[in-house]
Motif scaffolding. Structure first.
Motif, PDB file in Angstrom:
ATOM      1  N   GLU A  73      38.841  36.164  49.411  1.00  0.00           N
ATOM      2  CA  GLU A  73      39.478  36.420  47.977  1.00  0.00           C
ATOM      3  C   GLU A  73      38.285  36.750  47.085  1.00  0.00           C
ATOM      4  O   GLU A  73      37.534  36.218  46.799  1.00  0.00           O
ATOM      5  N   ILE A  74      38.564  37.853  46.323  1.00  0.00           N
ATOM      6  CA  ILE A  74      37.788  38.272  45.070  1.00  0.00           C
ATOM      7  C   ILE A  74      38.340  38.189  43.791  1.00  0.00           C
ATOM      8  O   ILE A  74      39.555  38.825  43.591  1.00  0.00           O
ATOM      9  N   ILE A  75      38.124  37.667  42.671  1.00  0.00           N
ATOM     10  CA  ILE A  75      38.487  37.641  41.664  1.00  0.00           C
ATOM     11  C   ILE A  75      37.925  38.496  40.816  1.00  0.00           C
ATOM     12  O   ILE A  75      36.614  38.326  40.381  1.00  0.00           O
ATOM     13  N   ILE A  76      38.494  39.505  39.941  1.00  0.00           N
ATOM     14  CA  ILE A  76      37.894  40.324  39.172  1.00  0.00           C
ATOM     15  C   ILE A  76      37.860  39.670  37.585  1.00  0.00           C
ATOM     16  O   ILE A  76      38.975  39.465  37.108  1.00  0.00           O
ATOM     17  N   ALA A  77      36.619  39.546  37.382  1.00  0.00           N
ATOM     18  CA  ALA A  77      36.224  38.630  35.792  1.00  0.00           C
ATOM     19  C   ALA A  77      35.866  39.652  34.971  1.00  0.00           C
ATOM     20  O   ALA A  77      35.684  39.383  33.882  1.00  0.00           O
ATOM     21  N   ASP A  78      35.745  40.980  35.322  1.00  0.00           N
ATOM     22  CA  ASP A  78      35.842  42.041  34.313  1.00  0.00           C
ATOM     23  C   ASP A  78      37.019  42.139  33.752  1.00  0.00           C
ATOM     24  O   ASP A  78      37.942  42.856  34.434  1.00  0.00           O
ATOM     25  N   LEU A  79      36.993  41.785  32.447  1.00  0.00           N
ATOM     26  CA  LEU A  79      38.517  42.045  31.594  1.00  0.00           C
ATOM     27  C   LEU A  79      39.003  43.162  31.260  1.00  0.00           C
ATOM     28  O   LEU A  79      40.116  43.745  31.072  1.00  0.00           O
ATOM     29  N   HIS A  80      37.744  44.221  30.790  1.00  0.00           N
ATOM     30  CA  HIS A  80      38.145  45.390  30.248  1.00  0.00           C
ATOM     31  C   HIS A  80      37.230  46.686  30.916  1.00  0.00           C
ATOM     32  O   HIS A  80      36.139  46.680  30.979  1.00  0.00           O
ATOM     33  N   PHE A  81      38.110  47.497  31.522  1.00  0.00           N
ATOM     34  CA  PHE A  81      37.341  48.673  31.841  1.00  0.00           C
ATOM     35  C   PHE A  81      38.135  49.828  31.145  1.00  0.00           C
ATOM     36  O   PHE A  81      39.391  49.975  31.076  1.00  0.00           O
ATOM     37  N   ASP A  82      37.494  51.129  30.726  1.00  0.00           N
ATOM     38  CA  ASP A  82      38.202  52.165  30.354  1.00  0.00           C
ATOM     39  C   ASP A  82      38.466  52.998  31.438  1.00  0.00           C
ATOM     40  O   ASP A  82      38.102  52.731  32.660  1.00  0.00           O
ATOM     41  N   ILE A 102      41.668  39.664  49.647  1.00  0.00           N
ATOM     42  CA  ILE A 102      42.837  39.331  48.503  1.00  0.00           C
ATOM     43  C   ILE A 102      42.288  39.793  47.017  1.00  0.00           C
ATOM     44  O   ILE A 102      41.276  39.239  46.989  1.00  0.00           O
ATOM     45  N   ILE A 103      42.875  40.706  46.488  1.00  0.00           N
ATOM     46  CA  ILE A 103      42.141  40.740  45.115  1.00  0.00           C
ATOM     47  C   ILE A 103      42.994  40.222  44.012  1.00  0.00           C
ATOM     48  O   ILE A 103      44.047  40.238  43.940  1.00  0.00           O
ATOM     49  N   VAL A 104      42.289  39.377  43.330  1.00  0.00           N
ATOM     50  CA  VAL A 104      43.081  38.505  41.973  1.00  0.00           C
ATOM     51  C   VAL A 104      42.474  39.194  40.996  1.00  0.00           C
ATOM     52  O   VAL A 104      41.378  38.961  40.590  1.00  0.00           O
ATOM     53  N   ASN A 105      43.294  40.014  39.996  1.00  0.00           N
ATOM     54  CA  ASN A 105      42.568  40.859  39.071  1.00  0.00           C
ATOM     55  C   ASN A 105      42.916  40.234  37.853  1.00  0.00           C
ATOM     56  O   ASN A 105      44.316  39.914  37.524  1.00  0.00           O
ATOM     57  N   GLY A 106      42.227  39.584  37.108  1.00  0.00           N
ATOM     58  CA  GLY A 106      42.133  39.000  35.663  1.00  0.00           C
ATOM     59  C   GLY A 106      42.027  39.962  34.719  1.00  0.00           C
ATOM     60  O   GLY A 106      42.273  39.463  33.428  1.00  0.00           O
ATOM     61  N   GLY A 107      41.853  41.289  34.879  1.00  0.00           N
ATOM     62  CA  GLY A 107      41.500  42.242  33.783  1.00  0.00           C
ATOM     63  C   GLY A 107      42.893  42.790  33.193  1.00  0.00           C
ATOM     64  O   GLY A 107      44.135  42.425  33.456  1.00  0.00           O
ATOM     65  N   HIS A 108      42.628  43.261  31.975  1.00  0.00           N
ATOM     66  CA  HIS A 108      43.828  43.691  30.945  1.00  0.00           C
ATOM     67  C   HIS A 108      44.082  45.147  31.452  1.00  0.00           C
ATOM     68  O   HIS A 108      44.459  46.076  30.701  1.00  0.00           O
ATOM     69  N   PHE A 109      44.142  45.552  32.795  1.00  0.00           N
ATOM     70  CA  PHE A 109      44.420  46.726  33.449  1.00  0.00           C
ATOM     71  C   PHE A 109      45.395  46.306  34.785  1.00  0.00           C
ATOM     72  O   PHE A 109      45.032  45.073  35.403  1.00  0.00           O
ATOM     73  N   PHE A 110      45.862  47.023  35.331  1.00  0.00           N
ATOM     74  CA  PHE A 110      46.891  46.915  36.534  1.00  0.00           C
ATOM     75  C   PHE A 110      46.234  47.501  37.719  1.00  0.00           C
ATOM     76  O   PHE A 110      46.128  48.691  37.596  1.00  0.00           O
ATOM     77  N   LEU A 111      46.018  46.799  38.983  1.00  0.00           N
ATOM     78  CA  LEU A 111      45.487  47.482  39.985  1.00  0.00           C
ATOM     79  C   LEU A 111      46.381  47.786  41.257  1.00  0.00           C
ATOM     80  O   LEU A 111      46.347  48.971  41.994  1.00  0.00           O
ATOM     81  N   LYS A 112      47.684  46.939  41.130  1.00  0.00           N
ATOM     82  CA  LYS A 112      48.530  47.235  42.039  1.00  0.00           C
ATOM     83  C   LYS A 112      49.264  48.768  42.167  1.00  0.00           C
ATOM     84  O   LYS A 112      49.133  49.312  43.298  1.00  0.00           O
ATOM     85  N   PRO A 113      49.340  49.550  41.170  1.00  0.00           N
ATOM     86  CA  PRO A 113      49.596  50.914  41.206  1.00  0.00           C
ATOM     87  C   PRO A 113      48.593  51.843  41.957  1.00  0.00           C
ATOM     88  O   PRO A 113      48.931  52.843  42.719  1.00  0.00           O
ATOM     89  N   TYR A 114      47.387  51.505  41.981  1.00  0.00           N
ATOM     90  CA  TYR A 114      46.413  51.973  42.643  1.00  0.00           C
ATOM     91  C   TYR A 114      46.375  51.854  44.283  1.00  0.00           C
ATOM     92  O   TYR A 114      45.792  52.749  45.138  1.00  0.00           O
ATOM     93  N   ILE A 123      46.912  40.964  43.360  1.00  0.00           N
ATOM     94  CA  ILE A 123      47.586  40.023  42.362  1.00  0.00           C
ATOM     95  C   ILE A 123      47.057  40.503  41.096  1.00  0.00           C
ATOM     96  O   ILE A 123      45.812  40.425  40.705  1.00  0.00           O
ATOM     97  N   ASP A 124      47.896  40.942  40.075  1.00  0.00           N
ATOM     98  CA  ASP A 124      47.559  41.378  38.600  1.00  0.00           C
ATOM     99  C   ASP A 124      48.029  40.254  37.950  1.00  0.00           C
ATOM    100  O   ASP A 124      49.305  40.070  37.592  1.00  0.00           O
ATOM    101  N   LEU A 125      47.119  39.357  37.616  1.00  0.00           N
ATOM    102  CA  LEU A 125      47.424  38.069  36.884  1.00  0.00           C
ATOM    103  C   LEU A 125      48.087  38.274  35.501  1.00  0.00           C
ATOM    104  O   LEU A 125      49.092  37.411  35.116  1.00  0.00           O
ATOM    105  N   ARG A 126      47.869  39.506  34.886  1.00  0.00           N
ATOM    106  CA  ARG A 126      48.545  39.655  33.523  1.00  0.00           C
ATOM    107  C   ARG A 126      49.804  40.538  33.537  1.00  0.00           C
ATOM    108  O   ARG A 126      50.208  40.990  32.539  1.00  0.00           O
ATOM    109  N   ASN A 127      50.271  40.861  34.937  1.00  0.00           N
ATOM    110  CA  ASN A 127      51.556  41.487  35.027  1.00  0.00           C
ATOM    111  C   ASN A 127      52.471  40.597  35.919  1.00  0.00           C
ATOM    112  O   ASN A 127      53.141  41.176  36.739  1.00  0.00           O
ATOM    113  N   ASN A 128      52.315  39.289  35.845  1.00  0.00           N
ATOM    114  CA  ASN A 128      53.170  38.472  36.743  1.00  0.00           C
ATOM    115  C   ASN A 128      54.808  37.983  35.923  1.00  0.00           C
ATOM    116  O   ASN A 128      54.779  36.935  35.381  1.00  0.00           O
TER     117      ASN A 128
END
Length: 186
Positions: A73-82, A102-114, A123-128
């Motif tokens: 499991e990898i948790i993405i702790a970088d919250l902002h990417f342009d 499993i990717i657990v994305n804590g960022g302010h961007f969504f990865l699932k669409p990619y 798992i996009d934590l901010r899009n649940n």
């Protein structure tokens, strides 16, 4: 299909960039409150401040996915990417997915669409929003229960840290404590 995070599963954190008391607060909270679940930090291009922090905390730093032992499991702790930086990272995240993470994305961007092919492993934590339920007030009708609500007027003022410190303190004192991640029970 609802994916539940495995609390026993060892995790790796993805973080790049500078680190200090204002930058990297999600990384800091993960290490401070979930240290027993974290085996290290993955950063292909770690900054001096990140290397220094991890060294002081005695936390392993990985710059190769192949050298990461036993984590899935990898948790993405970088919250902002342009968009430009994110497009560079997509290849890295895809490599993790191919290796079974499993990717657990804590960022302010969504990865699932990619990653439509791997959508069940992202798992996009901010899009649940699918399981969220608005507060209906029924919590007030339950007897003998206590709740603490932390709110603030701005970001980066300590709401999460205050909540985690209260939780840790009450646990240490032997209280039964639960963190509600949504208000579906009320």
């Amino acid at each position: 299909i609802k994916m539940k995070l495995n609390k026993c599963m060892k995790k790796i954190i993805f973080y790049e960039g500078d680190f200090d008391q204002h930058k990297g607060k999600f990384l800091n909270s993960l290490i401070r409150y979930k240290r027993n679940e974290i085996i290290g930090v993955y950063s292909p291009k770690p900054s001096y401040t990140l290397k220094s922090y991890l060294s002081k905390q005695k936390i392993k730093l990985f710059n190769s996915i192949d050298k990461i032992p036993s984590a899935k499991e990898i948790i993405i702790a970088d919250l902002h990417f342009d968009k430009e930086i994110l497009s560079d990272k997509i290849k890295i995240f895809e490599e993790f997915l191919i290796k079974g993470f499993i990717i657990v994305n804590g960022g302010h961007f969504f990865l699932k669409p990619y990653f439509p092919k791997y959508s069940k492993k992202v798992i996009d934590l901010r899009n649940n929003t699918s399981n969220q339920c608005l507060f209906k007030g029924s919590l007030f009708k339950k007897k003998d229960q206590k709740r603490i609500l932390t709110v603030g007027m701005d970001c980066n003022i300590g709401k999460m840290t205050a909540s985690l410190e209260i939780y840790k303190y009450l646990k240490e004192k032997g209280f039964e404590v639960v963190i509600l991640d949504n208000l579906s029970s009320g």
